[in-house]
Structures are given as C-alpha cells and as structure tokens.
Design a protein around this motif. Structure first.
Motif, mmCIF file in Angstrom:
data_model
loop_
_atom_site.group_PDB
_atom_site.id
_atom_site.type_symbol
_atom_site.label_atom_id
_atom_site.label_comp_id
_atom_site.label_asym_id
_atom_site.label_seq_id
_atom_site.Cartn_x
_atom_site.Cartn_y
_atom_site.Cartn_z
ATOM 1 N N HIS A 119 -12.983 6.095 -3.843
ATOM 2 C CA HIS A 119 -13.257 5.475 -5.134
ATOM 3 C C HIS A 119 -14.748 5.171 -5.222
ATOM 4 C CE1 HIS A 119 -12.530 2.729 -8.514
ATOM 5 N NE2 HIS A 119 -13.435 1.967 -7.952
ATOM 6 N N GLY B 216 0.811 -1.216 0.000
ATOM 7 C CA GLY B 216 0.000 0.000 0.000
ATOM 8 C C GLY B 216 0.840 1.259 0.000
ATOM 9 N N ASN B 217 1.966 1.223 0.663
ATOM 10 C CA ASN B 217 2.860 2.378 0.716
ATOM 11 C C ASN B 217 3.396 2.726 -0.670
ATOM 12 O OD1 ASN B 217 4.253 4.402 2.247
ATOM 13 N ND2 ASN B 217 6.125 3.191 2.016
ATOM 14 N N ARG B 218 3.354 1.762 -1.573
ATOM 15 C CA ARG B 218 3.789 1.988 -2.962
ATOM 16 C C ARG B 218 2.599 2.219 -3.892
ATOM 17 N NH1 ARG B 218 7.057 -0.129 0.238
ATOM 18 N NH2 ARG B 218 9.291 -0.002 -0.026
ATOM 19 N N HIS B 219 1.423 2.412 -3.310
ATOM 20 C CA HIS B 219 0.194 2.699 -4.071
ATOM 21 C C HIS B 219 -0.065 1.653 -5.148
ATOM 22 C CE1 HIS B 219 -0.173 6.534 -2.027
ATOM 23 N NE2 HIS B 219 1.123 6.678 -2.209
ATOM 24 N N THR B 220 0.185 0.403 -4.802
ATOM 25 C CA THR B 220 -0.001 -0.705 -5.724
ATOM 26 C C THR B 220 -1.372 -1.335 -5.495
ATOM 27 O OG1 THR B 220 2.368 -1.160 -5.713
ATOM 28 C CG2 THR B 220 0.929 -2.961 -6.403
ATOM 29 N N PRO B 221 -2.192 -1.450 -6.525
ATOM 30 C CA PRO B 221 -3.474 -2.137 -6.357
ATOM 31 C C PRO B 221 -3.255 -3.558 -5.856
ATOM 32 C CG PRO B 221 -3.381 -1.026 -8.472
ATOM 33 C CD PRO B 221 -2.002 -0.964 -7.894
ATOM 34 N N GLY C 131 -9.901 2.424 -3.256
ATOM 35 C CA GLY C 131 -9.594 3.434 -2.267
ATOM 36 C C GLY C 131 -10.838 4.000 -1.596
#
Length: 157
Positions: A142, A95-100, A139
C-alpha cells in the motif's frame, strides 16, 4: 475551485487553516477527488498515485492558503483480549478475513460488523462499541505518504 500544490505533515505547520476537511478512513484514501471544506472551500486534489491523507495534515492550495485534514469519528468495535498472545491470535483471525484493523498495544479496532463481532466473542474477545477516528494498518504494498518523511509534495504548476 482551488488546486492542491503540496501536502505537509501535521508538524510542518503552526497556522490557522483557511478551512478543514473531515474524512473517514476510506475517504482519506485518495488519488483524484473533489473535496469540500467545512467553510465551503472547493478543492481539487489530483495526485500522481493513490495516497492516504493523515489526520492533521495540511493541504497547500495554489492560492497559498492551507486546509487541514481531520479524521472523522467512525462506528467501530474495540476488541480486547486476555493477554498479548490472545490479542495476536485475534489479530490473525481478523487479518485472515482481510478486514482493515487498527492495531494498538492493548486493543484492536475494526469497523462494526456483527458477523465479526460474533466470531471474536466466540474466540473469547471482549468486544465493545467505540466511536472515534479510525487509523487502520496499511498492507505491505500500500502506497503511503510517509516514504518521504511525511511529505507528499506535488509539482507546482
């Protein structure tokens, strides 16, 4: 070309579809799009806001026909951890890398990315290849079509 007049949850219909449309995770996020079914049916989807189509949902056409959405299999990594606390830490790093990510009880699924695989293995994760439909979390801001009980009904023309 047909227009979509309503979207129905999978449980709403027990019918044979006129056609099916197979879309990957990113393609299922739509607002306005021309879609083509497996049997060649051309459909214009024009929604008031961006929506994520779910596997099994039915698109009701202006002709009364129904087209079913199918989630396409995708190339993914299945991530498993030593225990629940480890899985939570791995999820945080993803999540810290904004990866789905698709978060399941005992695993996480992400799209294949060798850099993330190396990072996760370095954190002690067991990362293996998987090929299956992908249902990433959305998110907090979303828009999703479940806010009204699973129906994103459109105004009829």
């Amino acid at each position: 070309m047909h227009s979509v007049i309503a979207i129905h949850a999978a449980a709403d219909r027990n019918a044979v579809p006129l056609d099916t449309i197979t879309l990957d995770h990113d393609e299922r996020r739509v607002r306005r799009k021309l879609l083509r079914g497996a049997n060649g049916t051309e459909i214009l989807l024009d929604l008031p806001q961006a929506t994520t189509l779910d596997h099994g949902q039915w698109l009701e056409l202006d002709t009364g026909g129904l087209v079913q959405i199918i989630a396409a299999p995708e190339l993914l990594y299945e991530i498993r951890a030593r225990d629940t606390a480890h899985l939570i830490r791995l999820a945080w790093h993803i999540g810290n890398r904004h990866t789905p990510a698709q978060l399941d009880e005992h695993r996480i699924l992400i799209k294949r990315d060798h850099v993330l695989k190396t990072m996760l293995e370095g954190l002690g994760a067991n990362v293996t290849n998987a090929t299956e439909p992908f249902f990433a979390e959305h998110g907090a801001y979303h828009s999703h079509n479940h806010a009204d009980g699973g129906h994103a009904l459109l105004a009829r023309p």
